[in-house]
Enzyme design. Structure first.
Site, PDB file in Angstrom:
ATOM      1  N   SER A 194       0.768  -1.217  -0.035  1.00  0.00           N
ATOM      2  CA  SER A 194       0.156   0.126  -0.034  1.00  0.00           C
ATOM      3  C   SER A 194       0.769   1.163  -0.013  1.00  0.00           C
ATOM      4  O   SER A 194       0.266   2.396  -0.107  1.00  0.00           O
ATOM      5  CB  SER A 194      -0.940  -0.046   1.124  1.00  0.00           C
ATOM      6  OG  SER A 194      -0.175   0.223   2.422  1.00  0.00           O
TER       7      SER A 194
ATOM      8  N   LYS B 134       0.340   4.446   6.840  1.00  0.00           N
ATOM      9  CA  LYS B 134      -0.310   5.163   5.974  1.00  0.00           C
ATOM     10  C   LYS B 134       0.207   6.660   6.106  1.00  0.00           C
ATOM     11  O   LYS B 134       0.478   7.058   7.047  1.00  0.00           O
ATOM     12  CB  LYS B 134      -1.737   5.079   5.905  1.00  0.00           C
ATOM     13  CG  LYS B 134      -2.231   3.812   5.674  1.00  0.00           C
ATOM     14  CD  LYS B 134      -2.323   3.407   4.470  1.00  0.00           C
ATOM     15  CE  LYS B 134      -3.100   2.084   4.122  1.00  0.00           C
ATOM     16  NZ  LYS B 134      -2.242   0.768   4.566  1.00  0.00           N
TER      17      LYS B 134
END
Length: 100
Positions: A20, A58
Site C-alpha cells: 500500500s 499510511k
C-alpha cells in the site's frame, strides 16, 4: 548505550507487509523505524491503530475533525475515520531494506 537517534525508548521497528505504500518507496519486507509519538502532522507517514485492533502504515491527512489515512498506491482507497477511531503510534523516521 545506543545513539540518541536509535534509543529504544524513542523508536521502534516494524516489518512492512503489503504494497500500500510502494509509491512512497516503502516495499513489502522493508523495516521501518518509527519515532514513538501520539501526534503527527498532515503529510506525515504514520503507524495508526484503527479501532484498537488494526495497525496500518499510511500517510496522515487531517480533514477538520476527521482523519484520513492515505495509501501511496492508487489501488487502495483513502480511508476516513472519526478522531476517536484512530490512535497515532509513531511517525516514520527511517527505513531499512535488506537485499537478498
Amino acid at each position: 548505550a545506543p545513539p540518541q537517534d536509535l534509543d529504544p525508548s524513542l523508536h521502534y521497528a516494524l516489518e512492512v507487509r503489503g504494497d500500500s505504500m510502494i509509491d512512497a518507496g516503502i516495499l513489502e519486507g522493508d523495516i521501518v523505524i518509527l519515532r514513538r509519538t501520539e501526534s503527527a502532522e498532515t503529510g506525515d507517514i504514520v503507524v495508526a491503530l484503527i479501532d484498537e485492533e488494526e495497525a496500518t502504515l499510511k500517510r496522515l491527512r487531517k480533514r477538520g475533525k476527521s482523519i484520513a489515512l492515505e495509501a501511496a498506491n492508487p489501488r487502495y482507497e483513502t480511508r476516513i475515520f472519526g478522531p476517536d477511531q484512530v490512535r497515532i503510534q509513531g511517525v516514520l523516521a527511517s527505513l531499512y531494506r535488506r537485499y537478498r
